[in-house]
Design an enzyme around this catalytic site. Sequence first.
Site, PDB file in Angstrom:
ATOM      1  N   CYS A 132       0.859  -1.185   0.000  1.00 21.23           N
ATOM      2  CA  CYS A 132       0.000   0.000   0.000  1.00 21.23           C
ATOM      3  C   CYS A 132       0.895   1.234   0.000  1.00 21.23           C
ATOM      4  O   CYS A 132       2.111   1.120  -0.129  1.00 21.23           O
ATOM      5  CB  CYS A 132      -1.019  -0.008   1.133  1.00 21.23           C
ATOM      6  SG  CYS A 132      -0.348   0.170   2.789  1.00 21.23           S
ATOM      7  N   CYS A 136      -4.403  -0.587  -2.193  1.00 27.26           N
ATOM      8  CA  CYS A 136      -4.978   0.736  -2.447  1.00 27.26           C
ATOM      9  C   CYS A 136      -4.709   1.108  -3.894  1.00 27.26           C
ATOM     10  O   CYS A 136      -3.764   0.615  -4.503  1.00 27.26           O
ATOM     11  CB  CYS A 136      -4.418   1.781  -1.490  1.00 27.26           C
ATOM     12  SG  CYS A 136      -2.680   2.167  -1.711  1.00 27.26           S
ATOM     13  N   CYS A 158       3.005   1.245  -8.216  1.00 26.81           N
ATOM     14  CA  CYS A 158       3.881   0.131  -7.860  1.00 26.81           C
ATOM     15  C   CYS A 158       4.822  -0.156  -9.022  1.00 26.81           C
ATOM     16  O   CYS A 158       4.401  -0.125 -10.182  1.00 26.81           O
ATOM     17  CB  CYS A 158       3.035  -1.114  -7.562  1.00 26.81           C
ATOM     18  SG  CYS A 158       4.001  -2.598  -7.258  1.00 26.81           S
TER      19      CYS A 158
END
Length: 134
Positions: free
Chosen positions: A11, A83, A90
């Site tokens: 996250c 999230c 990412c």
Amino acid sequence: MENKKTIYFLCTGNSCRSQMAEAWGKQYLGDKWNVYSAGIEAHGVNPNAIKAMNEVNIDITNQTSDMIDINILNNADLVVTLCSHADSVCPSTPPHVNRVHWGFDDPAGKEWSEFQRVRDEIRERIKRFSEIGE
């Protein structure tokens, strides 16, 4: 000989959701999976996340808030973003790494009941994964 798979919960800040997911993952998946969590940034473990997990008799005071480790990311069997921010920013994962998104609300800065709700939602999602593999 260890044949465990690796699951990596991500996250934004590795402060609340991924910390709770790591704890639930260790409880429900620990026999078959190495469980890690990290964030795009490391914000420190939120005291209310610690309190929420203590309420269900899970101590996460020794868990650390870490930034994404590329070695774990590239060698994980499953990467789970928790999230939408982590999902979109990412680092890319190699083709052999299965990546899924399980979205949960960020309880940080919200009412105590939000920490409890998100904790329980994460528990149910990981419990379901442990039972049916998805």
